[in-house]
Design a protein around this motif. Structure first.
Motif, mmCIF file in Angstrom:
data_model
loop_
_atom_site.group_PDB
_atom_site.id
_atom_site.type_symbol
_atom_site.label_atom_id
_atom_site.label_comp_id
_atom_site.label_asym_id
_atom_site.label_seq_id
_atom_site.Cartn_x
_atom_site.Cartn_y
_atom_site.Cartn_z
ATOM 1 N N GLY A 31 26.897 -103.467 -50.718
ATOM 2 C CA GLY A 31 26.418 -104.109 -49.989
ATOM 3 C C GLY A 31 26.227 -106.015 -50.676
ATOM 4 O O GLY A 31 26.696 -106.763 -51.852
ATOM 5 N N TYR A 32 26.364 -107.106 -49.618
ATOM 6 C CA TYR A 32 25.883 -107.807 -50.013
ATOM 7 C C TYR A 32 24.988 -108.290 -51.069
ATOM 8 O O TYR A 32 24.235 -109.278 -51.874
ATOM 9 N N ASP A 33 23.490 -107.486 -50.537
ATOM 10 C CA ASP A 33 22.743 -107.284 -51.968
ATOM 11 C C ASP A 33 23.010 -106.830 -53.002
ATOM 12 O O ASP A 33 22.307 -106.964 -53.522
ATOM 13 N N GLU A 34 24.805 -106.422 -53.090
ATOM 14 C CA GLU A 34 24.980 -105.651 -54.369
ATOM 15 C C GLU A 34 24.756 -104.673 -54.752
ATOM 16 O O GLU A 34 24.842 -103.593 -55.659
ATOM 17 N N TYR A 35 24.032 -103.394 -53.329
ATOM 18 C CA TYR A 35 23.651 -102.631 -53.650
ATOM 19 C C TYR A 35 24.961 -101.701 -53.066
ATOM 20 O O TYR A 35 25.747 -102.589 -52.488
ATOM 21 N N THR A 36 24.574 -100.705 -54.338
ATOM 22 C CA THR A 36 26.371 -99.080 -53.899
ATOM 23 C C THR A 36 25.894 -98.169 -53.626
ATOM 24 O O THR A 36 24.101 -97.644 -54.014
ATOM 25 N N THR A 37 26.908 -97.359 -53.340
ATOM 26 C CA THR A 37 26.576 -96.058 -52.938
ATOM 27 C C THR A 37 27.662 -94.903 -52.650
ATOM 28 O O THR A 37 29.185 -95.801 -52.568
ATOM 29 N N ASN A 38 27.686 -94.067 -53.553
ATOM 30 C CA ASN A 38 29.051 -93.362 -54.175
ATOM 31 C C ASN A 38 28.751 -92.001 -52.405
ATOM 32 O O ASN A 38 28.003 -91.742 -52.149
ATOM 33 N N LYS A 66 23.293 -93.543 -48.308
ATOM 34 C CA LYS A 66 24.764 -93.142 -47.888
ATOM 35 C C LYS A 66 25.220 -94.076 -47.398
ATOM 36 O O LYS A 66 26.456 -93.861 -47.350
ATOM 37 N N GLY A 67 25.037 -95.008 -46.573
ATOM 38 C CA GLY A 67 25.332 -95.384 -45.342
ATOM 39 C C GLY A 67 24.712 -97.319 -46.212
ATOM 40 O O GLY A 67 23.384 -97.563 -45.207
ATOM 41 N N SER A 68 25.838 -97.779 -46.947
ATOM 42 C CA SER A 68 25.401 -99.448 -47.651
ATOM 43 C C SER A 68 25.207 -100.076 -46.227
ATOM 44 O O SER A 68 26.217 -100.081 -45.357
ATOM 45 N N LYS A 69 23.519 -100.895 -46.746
ATOM 46 C CA LYS A 69 23.816 -102.582 -45.143
ATOM 47 C C LYS A 69 24.434 -102.908 -45.782
ATOM 48 O O LYS A 69 24.885 -103.576 -47.225
ATOM 49 N N TRP A 70 24.404 -104.071 -44.661
ATOM 50 C CA TRP A 70 25.166 -105.545 -45.018
ATOM 51 C C TRP A 70 26.476 -105.024 -46.269
ATOM 52 O O TRP A 70 26.566 -106.131 -47.542
ATOM 53 N N ILE A 71 27.646 -104.449 -45.239
ATOM 54 C CA ILE A 71 28.524 -103.824 -46.645
ATOM 55 C C ILE A 71 29.414 -104.894 -46.344
ATOM 56 O O ILE A 71 29.681 -105.666 -45.091
ATOM 57 N N ASN A 72 30.007 -105.099 -47.446
ATOM 58 C CA ASN A 72 31.239 -105.787 -47.628
ATOM 59 C C ASN A 72 32.569 -105.337 -48.413
ATOM 60 O O ASN A 72 33.539 -106.782 -48.719
ATOM 61 N N ARG A 73 32.239 -104.506 -49.306
ATOM 62 C CA ARG A 73 33.453 -103.427 -49.777
ATOM 63 C C ARG A 73 33.372 -102.057 -49.478
ATOM 64 O O ARG A 73 32.596 -101.785 -49.730
ATOM 65 N N TRP A 82 21.208 -95.832 -56.315
ATOM 66 C CA TRP A 82 20.355 -94.907 -55.854
ATOM 67 C C TRP A 82 20.292 -93.421 -56.547
ATOM 68 O O TRP A 82 19.577 -92.529 -56.496
ATOM 69 N N GLU A 83 21.686 -92.851 -57.027
ATOM 70 C CA GLU A 83 21.961 -91.910 -57.396
ATOM 71 C C GLU A 83 22.316 -91.973 -59.492
ATOM 72 O O GLU A 83 21.536 -90.742 -59.610
ATOM 73 N N GLN A 84 22.247 -93.435 -59.250
ATOM 74 C CA GLN A 84 22.038 -93.148 -60.705
ATOM 75 C C GLN A 84 20.655 -93.525 -61.531
ATOM 76 O O GLN A 84 19.721 -93.121 -62.748
ATOM 77 N N ASN A 85 19.636 -92.936 -60.197
ATOM 78 C CA ASN A 85 18.375 -93.730 -60.682
ATOM 79 C C ASN A 85 17.130 -91.829 -59.998
ATOM 80 O O ASN A 85 16.132 -92.470 -59.499
ATOM 81 N N GLY A 86 18.560 -91.399 -59.943
ATOM 82 C CA GLY A 86 17.853 -89.820 -59.589
ATOM 83 C C GLY A 86 17.816 -89.389 -58.504
ATOM 84 O O GLY A 86 17.354 -88.812 -57.805
ATOM 85 N N TYR A 87 18.474 -89.555 -56.762
ATOM 86 C CA TYR A 87 18.848 -89.162 -55.792
ATOM 87 C C TYR A 87 19.662 -88.513 -55.630
ATOM 88 O O TYR A 87 21.008 -88.950 -57.156
ATOM 89 N N SER A 88 20.000 -87.869 -55.102
ATOM 90 C CA SER A 88 21.305 -86.903 -54.728
ATOM 91 C C SER A 88 22.660 -87.339 -54.577
ATOM 92 O O SER A 88 22.309 -88.342 -54.013
ATOM 93 N N ASP A 89 23.353 -86.769 -55.209
ATOM 94 C CA ASP A 89 24.982 -87.178 -55.161
ATOM 95 C C ASP A 89 25.474 -86.954 -54.114
ATOM 96 O O ASP A 89 26.231 -87.508 -53.069
ATOM 97 N N THR A 90 24.919 -85.842 -53.420
ATOM 98 C CA THR A 90 25.381 -84.790 -52.269
ATOM 99 C C THR A 90 24.338 -85.499 -50.945
ATOM 100 O O THR A 90 24.537 -85.995 -49.747
ATOM 101 N N ALA A 91 22.951 -85.410 -51.236
ATOM 102 C CA ALA A 91 22.315 -86.429 -49.627
ATOM 103 C C ALA A 91 22.300 -85.633 -48.473
ATOM 104 O O ALA A 91 22.381 -86.209 -47.141
ATOM 105 N N TYR A 92 22.081 -84.485 -48.231
ATOM 106 C CA TYR A 92 22.282 -83.278 -47.129
ATOM 107 C C TYR A 92 21.136 -83.280 -46.657
ATOM 108 O O TYR A 92 19.915 -82.672 -47.377
#
Length: 152
Positions: free
Chosen positions: A67-74, A115-122, A134-144
């Motif tokens: 995201g433009y806010d430098e947030y990432t999610t996989n 899992k849905g990045s805001k302000w997405i740019n890439r 968030w996955e690096q900071n304790g959130y689930s990698d799968t997120a169901y």
């Protein structure tokens, strides 16, 4: 920008993005804080269509969204290429508000909303899994959401 493990990386401006096939979808939105909003009306470009545009390589397994806010999610490619995953620009008939990720964010109805990045740019197509913020900071990698799969 769509790049990484693809045959034809591309950077689209807003008009080019809006000129792509648009999809209407009614789907749910699940927040990690345990609330859901059901049957929301979204309009956007399917990630499946974007993947076809760039011709994802056979060895790709995941995407990493920026995201433009430098947030990432996989997201695993298996989940990301479901037909209801959109880069949404419209919700309930109105442009997506900035505070909710406008002008465009990814929506992942089958997964929690982080899992849905805001302000997405890439979107980078990867040949391996790489954890997002968030996955690096304790959130689930799968997120169901229906499995209450919020934290590691």
């Amino acid at each position: 920008t769509l790049n990484g493990a693809v045959d034809h990386p591309v950077t689209l401006d807003w008009n080019e993005f809006m000129g792509l096939p648009q999809t209407d979808d009614i789907s749910d939105f699940h927040c990690v804080t345990t609330w859901s909003k059901l049957n929301m009306n979204w309009v956007g470009v399917r990630l499946l269509d974007l993947a076809a545009l760039v011709q994802v390589k056979d060895n790709a397994t995941h995407i990493l969204c920026y995201g433009y806010d430098e947030y990432t999610t996989n997201i695993s490619l298996e989940e990301a290429l479901k037909p209801d995953v959109l880069l949404a620009h419209t919700v309930e008939g109105k442009p997506l508000p900035r505070e909710h990720g406008g002008p465009v964010r990814m929506i992942t109805p089958q997964l929690y909303a982080w899992k849905g990045s805001k302000w997405i740019n890439r979107i980078e197509f990867l040949t391996h899994n790489k954890l997002g913020f968030w996955e690096q900071n304790g959130y689930s990698d799968t997120a169901y959401p229906w499995r209450d799969d919020r934290y590691r």
